[in-house]
Motif scaffolding. Structure first.
Motif, PDB file in Angstrom:
ATOM      1  N   ILE A   1       0.823  -1.047   0.008  1.00  0.00           N
ATOM      2  CA  ILE A   1      -0.053   0.036   0.049  1.00  0.00           C
ATOM      3  C   ILE A   1       0.694   1.261   0.002  1.00  0.00           C
ATOM      4  O   ILE A   1       0.554   2.335  -0.872  1.00  0.00           O
ATOM      5  CB  ILE A   1      -0.818  -0.153   1.052  1.00  0.00           C
ATOM      6  CG1 ILE A   1      -2.048  -0.963   1.119  1.00  0.00           C
ATOM      7  CG2 ILE A   1      -1.573   1.320   1.596  1.00  0.00           C
ATOM      8  CD1 ILE A   1      -2.784  -1.274   2.228  1.00  0.00           C
ATOM      9  N   GLN A   2       1.865   1.180   0.787  1.00  0.00           N
ATOM     10  CA  GLN A   2       2.665   2.482   0.791  1.00  0.00           C
ATOM     11  C   GLN A   2       3.459   2.768  -0.496  1.00  0.00           C
ATOM     12  O   GLN A   2       3.740   3.686  -0.847  1.00  0.00           O
ATOM     13  CB  GLN A   2       3.809   2.150   1.990  1.00  0.00           C
ATOM     14  CG  GLN A   2       3.140   2.274   3.422  1.00  0.00           C
ATOM     15  CD  GLN A   2       2.319   3.414   3.676  1.00  0.00           C
ATOM     16  OE1 GLN A   2       2.690   4.626   3.454  1.00  0.00           O
ATOM     17  NE2 GLN A   2       1.183   3.351   4.439  1.00  0.00           N
ATOM     18  N   LYS A   3       3.997   1.543  -1.287  1.00  0.00           N
ATOM     19  CA  LYS A   3       4.732   1.623  -2.189  1.00  0.00           C
ATOM     20  C   LYS A   3       3.754   2.101  -3.368  1.00  0.00           C
ATOM     21  O   LYS A   3       4.017   3.089  -4.262  1.00  0.00           O
ATOM     22  CB  LYS A   3       5.014   0.224  -2.671  1.00  0.00           C
ATOM     23  CG  LYS A   3       6.506  -0.019  -1.834  1.00  0.00           C
ATOM     24  CD  LYS A   3       6.837  -1.361  -2.599  1.00  0.00           C
ATOM     25  CE  LYS A   3       8.336  -1.648  -1.822  1.00  0.00           C
ATOM     26  NZ  LYS A   3       9.245  -0.754  -2.532  1.00  0.00           N
ATOM     27  N   ALA A   4       2.412   1.674  -3.176  1.00  0.00           N
ATOM     28  CA  ALA A   4       1.243   2.077  -4.380  1.00  0.00           C
ATOM     29  C   ALA A   4       0.976   3.599  -4.184  1.00  0.00           C
ATOM     30  O   ALA A   4       0.870   4.374  -5.107  1.00  0.00           O
ATOM     31  CB  ALA A   4       0.225   1.410  -4.255  1.00  0.00           C
ATOM     32  N   LEU A   5       1.011   4.140  -2.815  1.00  0.00           N
ATOM     33  CA  LEU A   5       0.680   5.556  -2.524  1.00  0.00           C
ATOM     34  C   LEU A   5       1.808   6.440  -3.171  1.00  0.00           C
ATOM     35  O   LEU A   5       1.775   7.553  -3.606  1.00  0.00           O
ATOM     36  CB  LEU A   5       0.560   5.875  -1.143  1.00  0.00           C
ATOM     37  CG  LEU A   5      -0.849   5.070  -0.705  1.00  0.00           C
ATOM     38  CD1 LEU A   5      -1.080   5.272   0.840  1.00  0.00           C
ATOM     39  CD2 LEU A   5      -2.091   5.427  -1.282  1.00  0.00           C
ATOM     40  N   GLU A   6       2.995   5.886  -2.816  1.00  0.00           N
ATOM     41  CA  GLU A   6       4.351   6.579  -3.233  1.00  0.00           C
ATOM     42  C   GLU A   6       4.430   6.704  -4.961  1.00  0.00           C
ATOM     43  O   GLU A   6       4.760   7.790  -5.345  1.00  0.00           O
ATOM     44  CB  GLU A   6       5.361   6.073  -2.651  1.00  0.00           C
ATOM     45  CG  GLU A   6       5.745   6.210  -1.139  1.00  0.00           C
ATOM     46  CD  GLU A   6       6.815   5.251  -0.591  1.00  0.00           C
ATOM     47  OE1 GLU A   6       7.470   4.829  -1.495  1.00  0.00           O
ATOM     48  OE2 GLU A   6       6.950   5.347   0.764  1.00  0.00           O
ATOM     49  N   LYS A   7       4.047   5.710  -5.689  1.00  0.00           N
ATOM     50  CA  LYS A   7       4.231   5.604  -6.852  1.00  0.00           C
ATOM     51  C   LYS A   7       2.921   6.241  -7.824  1.00  0.00           C
ATOM     52  O   LYS A   7       3.368   6.815  -9.027  1.00  0.00           O
ATOM     53  CB  LYS A   7       4.229   4.301  -7.187  1.00  0.00           C
ATOM     54  CG  LYS A   7       4.371   3.959  -8.819  1.00  0.00           C
ATOM     55  CD  LYS A   7       4.457   2.412  -9.264  1.00  0.00           C
ATOM     56  CE  LYS A   7       4.726   2.424 -10.895  1.00  0.00           C
ATOM     57  NZ  LYS A   7       3.436   2.568 -11.580  1.00  0.00           N
ATOM     58  N   ASN A   8       1.944   6.223  -7.176  1.00  0.00           N
ATOM     59  CA  ASN A   8       0.712   6.915  -8.143  1.00  0.00           C
ATOM     60  C   ASN A   8       0.929   8.284  -8.580  1.00  0.00           C
ATOM     61  O   ASN A   8       1.116   9.140  -7.891  1.00  0.00           O
ATOM     62  CB  ASN A   8      -0.529   6.933  -7.208  1.00  0.00           C
ATOM     63  CG  ASN A   8      -1.700   7.227  -7.868  1.00  0.00           C
ATOM     64  OD1 ASN A   8      -2.211   8.225  -7.945  1.00  0.00           O
ATOM     65  ND2 ASN A   8      -2.228   6.196  -8.454  1.00  0.00           N
TER      66      ASN A   8
END
Length: 456
Positions: free
Chosen positions: A36-43
Motif C-alpha cells: 500500500i505504501q509503495k502504491a501511494l508513493e508511486k501513484n
C-alpha cells in the motif's frame, strides 16, 4: 536495490505471506501494508495532487507578500541632444537681477554703470545633456482593502480541499490494491483446491488401474479419469495465467519487483467488520473546503472597491546630475480607490458566488449518494456472511457425499462417473467457499470505505 537488501526483503515477504489476511480493524497484513505504501508513493495522480497543494501554499505566500515592502534599485545614463536651459528673456532677466544685486552690495547707485571688472555668473542649466542617475524606491502596501487577506483565506481552503481530494484518491488506490491482493490470494487458494482434486484423481486412478488388472473394471473407467485429469490441467493453466496477470497488475500499481511479488503467498480468511459509526468522507470535506475557497474568492473580488493605502519613498544617490527641479528624496502616503471599473469586479464576484453554490449542490448530492452506498454496502456484507455460511455447509455435504461415493465405488455400488461427479461437486464447493471469503473481505472493506473509516 542490492542483493543483500533484496534477500532480506524477500525473506520478510515470505514470512509475512504466512500471516493470514485479517479484518482491517485488527492488525493489517505487513506485506499488504508495504505494498500500500509503495502504491501511494508511486501513484502519479497523488503526485500531481501534492504539486497542486504546493501551488496553493505558494499562493498563500504570495498573498502574505503583498504586505512586505518592495525595494527597487534604479540606475540609468541619459544623453540629450542639448542642455536644457532657460529661454533668452528669462536669462536676460536673471543677468539683470544679478547686476542689481552686485551694485547694491557694492553701494553703487541704481542708475550707475555696472563695473566692467566684475565677472557675472551665467544661469545654470535646468538639466545638463549628459546625466547619470542612481536611486532607490520603496513601495509598501499598508492596507489592501482586505483583498490580500481574503486571497490568503481562499488559498488556505483550496489547499485543504486538495488535501482531502488526495485522501479520497488514496482510499480508491487502497481499495483497488486490496482487491487485487485478495484476488491473488483467491487464485492461490483455488490452486490448493485443484491440488487436492489432483490427489483425489491420482488415488482413484490407482484404484481403477488395479480393478482393471483384476477384471473388476473396464478401460472406459480409466479414460473417464484421464478426461477428468485433462480438464483439471486446463483449470490449472487458467489459474496460472490469472496469477501472472495479477502479478503484472500489482507491479504496475506498486512498482515492486516481479520476483518479489511472485514469492508472495497471501491467504483468504473470513473477516468480520467491527461496527463503527460513519464518519464524514474525504470527498465531502473536499467539497466543503472548495466551497469556502470560492466564498473567500468572491469576497476578495468585492474588495476591489475598498480604498487601498500605500507608502511611497524615493532617494537619489547622485546629487550632481539632478536637474534644478528634481528632489533628492521624498516620502509620501497615497490612497487608491477604485470607484467604478465597468462592473468587472462585481461580475467576477458573482461568478465565484455561483461556484460556491455549485459546490453546495455537489455536497448535497454526494451526501445522498454516500448514504445510499452505506445501505448497499451493509446489505452486500450481510449477504456475503450468509453466503459464507451456506458455502461451509455445502462443503460438509460435498465431503460426506464424496467419501460415501468412494466407498460405494470400491464395493461396486457406484460407477466411476458418480465418483467423478462427487469430486467435481466437492471442488466446486471449495471454490465457492474461497470466493465467499473473497466477497466477504471485499464487502467489509467497501463498507468501511462507505462509512469513511478506511484511513491510510
Amino acid at each position: 536495490m542490492n542483493i543483500s537488501s533484496l534477500k532480506t526483503k524477500l525473506l520478510y515477504f515470505l514470512l509475512a505471506g504466512l500471516i493470514p489476511a485479517t479484518a482491517l480493524s485488527q492488525e493489517i497484513d505487513p506485506t499488504l501494508e508495504i505494498l500500500i505504501q509503495k502504491a501511494l508513493e508511486k501513484n502519479h495522480g497523488l503526485n500531481v495532487n501534492q504539486l497542486e497543494g504546493e501551488q496553493a501554499r505558494v499562493d498563500q505566500k504570495q498573498a502574505k507578500a503583498v504586505f512586505l515592502p518592495e525595494i527597487t534599485l534604479n540606475g540609468s545614463y541619459t544623453r540629450l541632444n542639448d542642455d536644457i536651459t532657460f529661454d533668452e528673456d528669462t536669462q536676460n532677466l536673471l543677468m539683470s537681477t544679478q547686476k542689481l544685486l552686485i551694485k547694491e552690495a557694492a553701494g553703487l547707485p541704481f542708475n550707475a554703470d555696472f563695473p566692467e571688472n566684475i565677472p557675472l555668473q551665467p544661469a545654470s542649466n535646468l538639466q545638463d545633456k549628459n546625466f547619470l542617475k542612481s536611486s532607490v524606491d520603496l513601495d509598501w502596501v499598508l492596507f489592501s482593502g482586505f483583498e490580500a487577506t481574503n486571497a490568503l483565506k481562499a488559498a488556505k481552503h483550496k489547499e485543504a480541499s486538495l488535501n482531502f481530494v488526495g485522501e479520497a484518491e488514496k482510499d480508491k488506490i487502497v481499495l483497488n490494491l486490496m482487491e487485487t491482493y485478495d484476488k491473488l490470494a483467491l487464485v492461490n487458494a483455488s490452486q490448493e483446491v485443484l491440488a487436492a482434486s489432483e490427489d483425489h484423481l491420482k488415488d482413484q486412478e490407482r484404484f481403477v488401474k488395479k480393478a482393471i488388472e483384476n477384471g473388476l473394471a473396464t478401460p472406459i473407467s480409466r479414460k473417464k479419469i484421464e478426461l477428468a485429469q485433462q480438464q483439471l490441467e486446463a483449470k490449472q493453466l487458467e489459474f496460472r495465467q490469472n496469477k501472472r496477470l495479477l502479478i503484472e497488475v500489482l507491479h504496475q500499481i506498486t512498482g515492486e519487483n516481479r520476483e518479489i511479488l511472485r514469492s508472495l503467498s497471501p491467504q483468504l480468511n473470513a473477516i468480520s467488520f467491527t461496527g463503527n459509526s460513519a464518519e464524514k468522507r474525504a470527498e465531502i470535506q473536499a467539497l466543503e473546503e472548495a466551497e469556502k475557497a470560492a466564498t473567500y474568492k468572491s469576497k476578495m473580488e468585492k474588495s476591489n472597491f475598498i480604498p487601498k493605502l500605500a507608502l511611497k519613498g524615493h532617494y537619489e544617490f547622485l546629487e550632481d546630475d539632478l536637474s534644478l527641479l528634481d528632489p533628492q528624496w521624498y516620502v509620501g502616503v497615497g490612497i487608491k480607490w477604485n470607484v467604478f471599473d465597468g462592473g468587472k469586479s462585481k461580475l467576477k464576484s458573482r461568478k465565484s458566488q455561483l461556484e460556491a453554490q455549485k459546490y453546495q449542490e455537489k455536497i448535497k448530492e454526494a451526501e445522498e449518494m454516500i448514504s445510499l452506498s452505506i445501505v448497499k454496502a451493509e446489505m452486500s456484507y450481510e449477504a456475503a456472511l450468509q453466503n459464507t455460511r451456506i458455502a461451509q455447509k455445502e462443503i460438509e455435504l460435498a465431503e460426506a457425499t464424496f467419501e460415501m461415493l468412494k466407498k460405494q465405488h470400491r464395493n461396486d455400488l457406484a460407477s466411476i462417473s458418480d465418483v467423478l461427479d462427487g469430486l467435481r461437486d466437492l471442488e466446486s464447493a471449495n471454490f465457492k467457499l474461497q470466493e465467499s471469503y473473497f466477497d466477504q473481505s471485499k464487502a467489509a472493506v467497501t463498507l468501511m470505505h462507505a462509512k469513511g473509516i478506511l484511513n491510510y
